[in-house]
Design an enzyme around this catalytic site. Structure first.
Site, PDB file in Angstrom:
ATOM      1  N   CYS A 115      67.916  22.094  39.661  1.00 12.99           N
ATOM      2  CA  CYS A 115      69.377  22.236  39.455  1.00 12.99           C
ATOM      3  C   CYS A 115      69.903  21.414  38.285  1.00 12.99           C
ATOM      4  O   CYS A 115      71.012  21.649  37.816  1.00 12.99           O
ATOM      5  CB  CYS A 115      70.134  21.873  40.722  1.00 12.99           C
ATOM      6  N   HIS A 251      77.764  19.631  39.252  1.00 12.68           N
ATOM      7  CA  HIS A 251      76.894  20.665  39.816  1.00 12.68           C
ATOM      8  C   HIS A 251      77.575  21.214  41.071  1.00 12.68           C
ATOM      9  O   HIS A 251      78.119  20.449  41.874  1.00 12.68           O
ATOM     10  CB  HIS A 251      75.534  20.049  40.153  1.00 12.68           C
ATOM     11  N   ASN A 281      75.656  27.963  44.874  1.00 15.81           N
ATOM     12  CA  ASN A 281      74.783  27.092  44.081  1.00 15.81           C
ATOM     13  C   ASN A 281      73.891  27.954  43.184  1.00 15.81           C
ATOM     14  O   ASN A 281      72.984  28.612  43.671  1.00 15.81           O
ATOM     15  CB  ASN A 281      73.938  26.230  45.035  1.00 15.81           C
TER      16      ASN A 281
HETATM   17  O1  UT7 Z   1      71.384  21.919  44.462  1.00 18.11           O
HETATM   18  C1  UT7 Z   1      70.372  21.088  44.893  1.00 18.11           C
HETATM   19  C2  UT7 Z   1      70.836  20.090  45.823  1.00 18.11           C
HETATM   20  N1  UT7 Z   1      71.141  20.652  47.102  1.00 18.11           N
HETATM   21  C3  UT7 Z   1      72.146  20.175  47.776  1.00 18.11           C
HETATM   22  O2  UT7 Z   1      72.876  19.355  47.270  1.00 18.11           O
HETATM   23  C4  UT7 Z   1      72.332  20.599  49.203  1.00 18.11           C
HETATM   24  C5  UT7 Z   1      72.627  19.397  50.044  1.00 18.11           C
HETATM   25  N2  UT7 Z   1      72.837  19.669  51.436  1.00 18.11           N
HETATM   26  C6  UT7 Z   1      73.934  20.334  51.906  1.00 18.11           C
HETATM   27  O3  UT7 Z   1      74.747  20.819  51.146  1.00 18.11           O
HETATM   28  C7  UT7 Z   1      74.135  20.388  53.392  1.00 18.11           C
HETATM   29  O4  UT7 Z   1      73.259  19.505  54.034  1.00 18.11           O
HETATM   30  C8  UT7 Z   1      73.959  21.815  53.997  1.00 18.11           C
HETATM   31  C9  UT7 Z   1      75.144  22.682  53.566  1.00 18.11           C
HETATM   32  C10 UT7 Z   1      72.675  22.423  53.520  1.00 18.11           C
HETATM   33  C11 UT7 Z   1      73.958  21.738  55.509  1.00 18.11           C
HETATM   34  O5  UT7 Z   1      75.139  21.113  55.992  1.00 18.11           O
HETATM   35  P1  UT7 Z   1      75.040  19.965  57.082  1.00 18.11           P
HETATM   36  O6  UT7 Z   1      76.427  19.568  57.412  1.00 18.11           O
HETATM   37  O7  UT7 Z   1      74.127  18.902  56.549  1.00 18.11           O
HETATM   38  O8  UT7 Z   1      74.421  20.716  58.335  1.00 18.11           O
HETATM   39  P2  UT7 Z   1      73.038  20.478  59.078  1.00 18.11           P
HETATM   40  O9  UT7 Z   1      71.900  20.865  58.220  1.00 18.11           O
HETATM   41  O10 UT7 Z   1      73.079  19.090  59.634  1.00 18.11           O
HETATM   42  O11 UT7 Z   1      73.165  21.521  60.261  1.00 18.11           O
HETATM   43  C12 UT7 Z   1      74.206  21.433  61.259  1.00 18.11           C
HETATM   44  C13 UT7 Z   1      74.056  22.562  62.228  1.00 18.11           C
HETATM   45  C14 UT7 Z   1      72.638  22.745  62.769  1.00 18.11           C
HETATM   46  O12 UT7 Z   1      72.736  23.090  64.151  1.00 18.11           O
HETATM   47  P3  UT7 Z   1      72.550  21.946  65.290  1.00 18.11           P
HETATM   48  O13 UT7 Z   1      71.180  21.378  65.061  1.00 18.11           O
HETATM   49  O14 UT7 Z   1      73.643  20.942  65.042  1.00 18.11           O
HETATM   50  O15 UT7 Z   1      72.706  22.718  66.547  1.00 18.11           O
HETATM   51  C15 UT7 Z   1      72.106  23.924  62.000  1.00 18.11           C
HETATM   52  O16 UT7 Z   1      71.131  24.656  62.712  1.00 18.11           O
HETATM   53  O17 UT7 Z   1      74.401  23.821  61.601  1.00 18.11           O
HETATM   54  C16 UT7 Z   1      73.347  24.773  61.829  1.00 18.11           C
HETATM   55  N3  UT7 Z   1      73.271  25.664  60.672  1.00 18.11           N
HETATM   56  C17 UT7 Z   1      74.018  26.782  60.561  1.00 18.11           C
HETATM   57  N4  UT7 Z   1      74.922  27.367  61.358  1.00 18.11           N
HETATM   58  C18 UT7 Z   1      75.525  28.476  60.930  1.00 18.11           C
HETATM   59  C19 UT7 Z   1      72.508  25.519  59.564  1.00 18.11           C
HETATM   60  N5  UT7 Z   1      72.764  26.544  58.712  1.00 18.11           N
HETATM   61  C20 UT7 Z   1      73.692  27.329  59.310  1.00 18.11           C
HETATM   62  C21 UT7 Z   1      74.344  28.514  58.898  1.00 18.11           C
HETATM   63  N6  UT7 Z   1      75.252  29.059  59.739  1.00 18.11           N
HETATM   64  N7  UT7 Z   1      74.119  29.112  57.709  1.00 18.11           N
END
Ligand code: UT7
Length: 324
Positions: A115, A251, A281
């Site tokens: 990225c 970004h 992204n």
């Molecule tokens: O460009 C390169 C760099 N990349 C980034 O900067 C990405 C960095 N990370 C992020 O932006 C975030 O961590 C995400 C957007 C990827 C995820 O957000 P989060 O608030 O960290 O959520 P999480 O991964 O902790 O997941 C929370 C919950 C989980 O369920 P449980 O375990 O709490 O029951 C996931 O299974 O949300 C669930 N989940 C979803 N639910 C609905 C994960 N993806 C989805 C989805 N729809 N698409």
């Protein structure tokens, strides 16, 4: 001898025609518009058509940037293209685009910094201009990340989109890029990667194992912390205060990460360019797409100071502080 600066004299961008909204995604993967919007800020993304490539998007963005700069392709000394989704293994996408533009003969190469690809490419191009090697350089950031998305995996497939942006940099006695900072730490490889390739080999999984693996929460934490220190480092390198920055052009991975960086700089969100809602992204495409949007919408004006930053797989992180 007078200082030589690299100045942006034209910008351009290109997006695929097809738009995939969060509501569209709800039809085939267990997610919701509400989850995607509140966790990331994304509302839609553009997705390439069958046969449409990173090179196609790059070519379109480059033509617009060259026209805006009033520079002919034949005048270019160098093309640097940031991408992690090249059209083919070789020649580089930069070479493919060079030939289509009619810039044959100039140096041309790709940079893979995930990225951070565009900001890395900009940093490299700046050095070529400052050293006197190049006078007119085309810098592109372009991706077709949806080609490596597993559309059954909700943790990643909702996050990415396709697109390209380009700038023309020219040698000038007026600023110009003041400072660029480029970093990487390969110790973080396992938090964000695509495991297969020519040398490591492909496998029998769908799409030959080509897919994005990301530990989202961990990436998030490191990104926020790293970007905090990156903006400090960049201000120091340029000898500037945060209050002198007119626009933050970050970004576009996650609105919450962008807000954290703005807060660190004490900048209101009105001074931050946000396109993650429309583009999602787009990896190397994200910063130059946001820059071109900022220029064409009339937000960014000549003479203003812009802070560009990016963070991605590697991990890599990079910034540029410049007067537009
Ligand atoms: O460009 C390169 C760099 N990349 C980034 O900067 C990405 C960095 N990370 C992020 O932006 C975030 O961590 C995400 C957007 C990827 C995820 O957000 P989060 O608030 O960290 O959520 P999480 O991964 O902790 O997941 C929370 C919950 C989980 O369920 P449980 O375990 O709490 O029951 C996931 O299974 O949300 C669930 N989940 C979803 N639910 C609905 C994960 N993806 C989805 C989805 N729809 N698409």
């Amino acid at each position: 001898m007078a200082q030589i600066y690299a100045r942006i004299t034209g910008t351009g961008s290109a997006l695929p025609e097809k738009v995939l909204t969060n509501a569209d995604l709800e039809q085939f993967v267990e997610t919701s518009d509400e989850w995607i919007r509140t966790r990331t800020g994304i509302r839609q993304r553009h997705v390439v058509a069958e046969g449409e490539t990173t090179g196609d998007l790059s070519y379109r963005a480059a033509q617009i940037a060259l026209e805006a700069a009033g520079v002919k392709a034949s005048e270019l000394d160098l093309i640097v293209l940031g991408t992690t989704t090249p059209d083919i293994i070789f020649p580089s996408t930069a070479c493919l685009v060079q030939h289509r533009l009619g810039a044959n003969g100039c140096a041309a190469f790709d940079v893979n910094a995930a990225c951070s690809g565009f900001v890395y490419a900009l940093g490299i191009a700046d050095k070529f201009i400052r050293s006197g090697h190049s006078k007119k350089v085309l810098v592109i950031g372009a991706e077709t990340l949806t080609r490596m998305v597993d559309w059954t995996e909700r943790e990643t497939c909702v996050l990415f989109g396709d697109g390209a942006g380009a700038v023309v940099l020219e040698a000038s006695s007026e600023p110009g890029i003041y400072a660029t900072c480029l970093h990487a730490d390969g110790a973080y490889k396992d938090l964000l990667y695509n495991p297969v390739g020519v040398s490591a080999g492909f496998n029998d999984e769908p799409n030959h194992g080509v897919r994005i693996h990301m530990s989202g929460r961990e990436v998030f934490k490191v990104a926020v912390k790293t970007l905090d220190s990156l903006v400090e480092e960049t201000l120091q390198a340029a000898g500037m205060e945060a209050s002198q920055i007119d626009w933050l052009i970050p970004h576009q991975a996650n609105l919450r990460i962008i807000e954290a960086t703005a807060k660190r700089l004490n900048m209101p969100m009105e001074q931050v360019i946000v396109t993650v809602d429309k583009h999602a992204n787009t990896s190397s495409g994200s910063v130059p797409l946001a820059l071109d949007y900022a220029v064409r919408s009339g937000k960014v004006q000549r003479g203003q100071n812009l802070l560009l930053e990016a963070f991605g797989g590697g991990f890599t992180w990079a910034s540029a502080l410049l007067r537009y």
